[in-house]
Motif scaffolding. Structure first.
Motif, PDB file in Angstrom:
ATOM      1  N   ASP A 197       0.802  -1.230   0.000  1.00 12.80           N
ATOM      2  CA  ASP A 197       0.000   0.000   0.000  1.00 12.80           C
ATOM      3  C   ASP A 197       0.834   1.280   0.000  1.00 12.80           C
ATOM      4  N   TYR A 198       2.003   1.224   0.630  1.00 12.28           N
ATOM      5  CA  TYR A 198       2.874   2.406   0.659  1.00 12.28           C
ATOM      6  C   TYR A 198       3.148   2.902  -0.759  1.00 12.28           C
ATOM      7  N   TYR A 199       3.473   1.978  -1.658  1.00 11.07           N
ATOM      8  CA  TYR A 199       3.771   2.358  -3.053  1.00 11.07           C
ATOM      9  C   TYR A 199       2.513   2.820  -3.777  1.00 11.07           C
ATOM     10  N   LYS A 200       1.410   2.104  -3.536  1.00 11.45           N
ATOM     11  CA  LYS A 200       0.147   2.471  -4.190  1.00 11.45           C
ATOM     12  C   LYS A 200      -0.266   3.882  -3.790  1.00 11.45           C
ATOM     13  N   LEU A 201      -0.110   4.200  -2.510  1.00 13.00           N
ATOM     14  CA  LEU A 201      -0.500   5.528  -2.034  1.00 13.00           C
ATOM     15  C   LEU A 201       0.448   6.611  -2.532  1.00 13.00           C
ATOM     16  N   LEU A 202       1.737   6.311  -2.558  1.00  6.73           N
ATOM     17  CA  LEU A 202       2.708   7.289  -3.082  1.00  6.73           C
ATOM     18  C   LEU A 202       2.308   7.729  -4.477  1.00  6.73           C
ATOM     19  N   LEU A 203       1.927   6.739  -5.320  1.00  2.45           N
ATOM     20  CA  LEU A 203       1.585   7.037  -6.717  1.00  2.45           C
ATOM     21  C   LEU A 203       0.149   7.507  -6.884  1.00  2.45           C
ATOM     22  N   GLY A 204      -0.755   6.954  -6.082  1.00  2.89           N
ATOM     23  CA  GLY A 204      -2.185   7.135  -6.359  1.00  2.89           C
ATOM     24  C   GLY A 204      -2.839   8.306  -5.656  1.00  2.89           C
ATOM     25  N   SER A 205      -2.237   8.816  -4.589  1.00  2.00           N
ATOM     26  CA  SER A 205      -2.846   9.932  -3.868  1.00  2.00           C
ATOM     27  C   SER A 205      -2.205  11.246  -4.282  1.00  2.00           C
ATOM     28  N   LYS A 206      -2.953  12.307  -4.078  1.00  2.00           N
ATOM     29  CA  LYS A 206      -2.383  13.645  -4.272  1.00  2.00           C
ATOM     30  C   LYS A 206      -1.781  14.081  -2.948  1.00  2.00           C
ATOM     31  N   TRP A 207      -0.545  14.504  -2.960  1.00  2.00           N
ATOM     32  CA  TRP A 207       0.152  14.880  -1.723  1.00  2.00           C
ATOM     33  C   TRP A 207       0.390  16.383  -1.686  1.00  2.00           C
ATOM     34  N   GLN A 208       0.091  16.975  -0.544  1.00  2.00           N
ATOM     35  CA  GLN A 208       0.312  18.419  -0.375  1.00  2.00           C
ATOM     36  C   GLN A 208       1.013  18.651   0.965  1.00  2.00           C
ATOM     37  N   TRP A 209       1.669  19.798   1.091  1.00  2.00           N
ATOM     38  CA  TRP A 209       2.295  20.117   2.372  1.00  2.00           C
ATOM     39  C   TRP A 209       1.218  20.245   3.438  1.00  2.00           C
ATOM     40  N   ARG A 210       1.449  19.669   4.583  1.00  2.00           N
ATOM     41  CA  ARG A 210       0.524  19.870   5.697  1.00  2.00           C
ATOM     42  C   ARG A 210       0.784  21.249   6.304  1.00  2.00           C
ATOM     43  N   LYS A 211      -0.284  21.970   6.603  1.00  2.00           N
ATOM     44  CA  LYS A 211      -0.115  23.278   7.241  1.00  2.00           C
ATOM     45  C   LYS A 211      -0.211  23.095   8.741  1.00  2.00           C
ATOM     46  N   TRP A 212       0.931  23.180   9.388  1.00  2.00           N
ATOM     47  CA  TRP A 212       0.947  23.006  10.844  1.00  2.00           C
ATOM     48  C   TRP A 212       2.261  23.539  11.385  1.00  2.00           C
ATOM     49  N   ASP A 213       2.411  23.542  12.719  1.00  2.00           N
ATOM     50  CA  ASP A 213       3.611  24.070  13.363  1.00  2.00           C
ATOM     51  C   ASP A 213       4.779  23.105  13.312  1.00  2.00           C
ATOM     52  N   GLY A 214       4.497  21.832  12.999  1.00  2.00           N
ATOM     53  CA  GLY A 214       5.535  20.797  13.055  1.00  2.00           C
ATOM     54  C   GLY A 214       6.471  20.835  11.864  1.00  2.00           C
ATOM     55  N   PRO A 215       7.398  19.869  11.802  1.00  2.00           N
ATOM     56  CA  PRO A 215       8.339  19.807  10.683  1.00  2.00           C
ATOM     57  C   PRO A 215       7.619  19.545   9.355  1.00  2.00           C
ATOM     58  N   LYS A 216       8.228  19.950   8.255  1.00  2.00           N
ATOM     59  CA  LYS A 216       7.589  19.830   6.933  1.00  2.00           C
ATOM     60  C   LYS A 216       7.293  18.376   6.598  1.00  2.00           C
ATOM     61  N   GLN A 217       6.009  18.093   6.397  1.00  2.00           N
ATOM     62  CA  GLN A 217       5.600  16.756   5.974  1.00  2.00           C
ATOM     63  C   GLN A 217       4.413  16.887   5.041  1.00  2.00           C
ATOM     64  N   TYR A 218       4.127  15.841   4.309  1.00  2.00           N
ATOM     65  CA  TYR A 218       3.004  15.841   3.375  1.00  2.00           C
ATOM     66  C   TYR A 218       1.789  15.182   3.998  1.00  2.00           C
ATOM     67  N   GLU A 219       0.601  15.608   3.498  1.00  2.00           N
ATOM     68  CA  GLU A 219      -0.643  14.918   3.855  1.00  2.00           C
ATOM     69  C   GLU A 219      -1.372  14.585   2.557  1.00  2.00           C
TER      70      GLU A 219
END
Ligand code: HEM
Length: 287
Positions: A197-219
């Motif tokens: 699923d990790y690979y399927k989600l990497l390719l199949g989902s749209k990823w955007q920067w999460r807006k939050w106070d924490g370190p830069k990560q995608y949601e």
């Protein structure tokens, strides 16, 4: 032997299977942790014990279990792994003949198999070392970096691009914790079952920067419940990595086969095996 020769206990397959069964039983009993399982954090312990390996100097790797000691236990990358080490203490007490180094790897092997992953062939033979063998900080990957850094870290251990991508599929399991890494959330919807699923989600989902106070990560744009680290994104940003992501997204059997082979390689880095070392394939608890 002579009458006064001390009897040395030589563990066999059945003895290691008994340790496996004990870990598997405790995994079932202790469903109060995280998403209902200590499995992911046990896999992470086995990986961080092994992933310090440096092929040039031959230092680091799972032989030694030096993460029991400061400074290695205090390295930022190892935050939270105390939970995995403590989980295995009663197993060590029940089977004192097994080294911590062999036990931590067996914990990873058992967790992968019990979380419906492939068989992971296991070879014992690791001996514990003292704190003088602790590795320097900085040998494990930095999640905020990209393809160049990921390659530097894994090439140092002796892996190629295909193997790096196969290993990363472990992020189907578990989650990030703000109190450990600063990052937050799981990569997949079923973080206690190993799938591609990790690979399927990497390719199949749209990823955007999460807006939050924490370190830069995608949601993920759609549900905002899943995450990717900048270092995870490296696997689709880089053309060479992405080819392998596409292969594993399309074929779970191929992922299982390659994941098993590469994690055995990871777990055996720097372990001084002899010709007499035997390989064991454990039965799952429900087999
Ligand atoms: C968790 C980074 C490769 C297995 C994590 C976390 C980070 C991270 C930041 C969250 C820790 C926490 O907050 O508790 C990375 C980076 C990698 C990498 C940057 C390489 C580019 C791997 C590999 C494996 C692995 C090769 C195993 C083969 C795991 C597992 C968890 C995890 C199972 C979940 C732990 C839990 O749920 O407590 N990783 N990792 N990772 N990682 Fe990785």
């Amino acid at each position: 032997g002579g009458a006064f020769e001390p009897k040395v206990f030589k563990p066999e397959f059945k003895d290691y299977q008994a340790v496996y069964n004990e870990i598997a039983k405790l995994l079932q009993e202790h469903d109060e942790y995280d998403d209902g399982s200590y499995g992911p954090v046990l896999v992470r312990l086995a990986w961080h014990a092994s992933g310090t390996y440096d092929k040039e100097s031959g230092t680091g790797g799972s032989n030694g279990a030096t993460m029991r000691f400061a400074p290695e236990s205090q390295h930022g990358a190892n935050a939270g792994l105390i939970n995995a080490r403590n989980f295995l203490e009663p197993v060590k007490a029940k089977f004192p003949w097994i080294s911590y180094s062999d036990l931590w790897i067996l914990g990873g092997v058992c967790s992968i198999q019990e979380m419906m992953g492939p068989k992971i062939p296991y070879r014992p033979g690791r001996a514990d070392r003292d704190m003088s063998s602790c590795t320097p900080d900085g040998r494990l990957p930095d999640a905020s970096q990209g393809p160049r850094h990921v390659r530097d870290i894994f090439y140092r251990m002796g892996f190629n691009d295909q193997e790096i991508v196969a290993l990363a599929g472990a992020h189907a399991l578990g989650r990030c914790h703000t109190q450990n890494s600063g990052f937050e959330g799981p990569w997949t919807f079923s973080p206690t079952v190993l799938t591609n699923d990790y690979y399927k989600l990497l390719l199949g989902s749209k990823w955007q920067w999460r807006k939050w106070d924490g370190p830069k990560q995608y949601e993920d744009k759609e549900t905002k419940t899943l995450m990717m680290l900048p270092a995870d994104m490296a696997f689709i940003e880089d053309k060479e990595f992405k080819k392998t992501v596409e292969k594993y997204a399309a074929d779970n059997d191929l992922f299982f086969k390659d994941f098993s082979a590469v994690i055995v390689k990871l777990f055996e880095l720097g372990v001084p095996y002899t010709d007499k070392s035997e390989t064991f394939v454990f039965k799952n608890l429900d087999e």
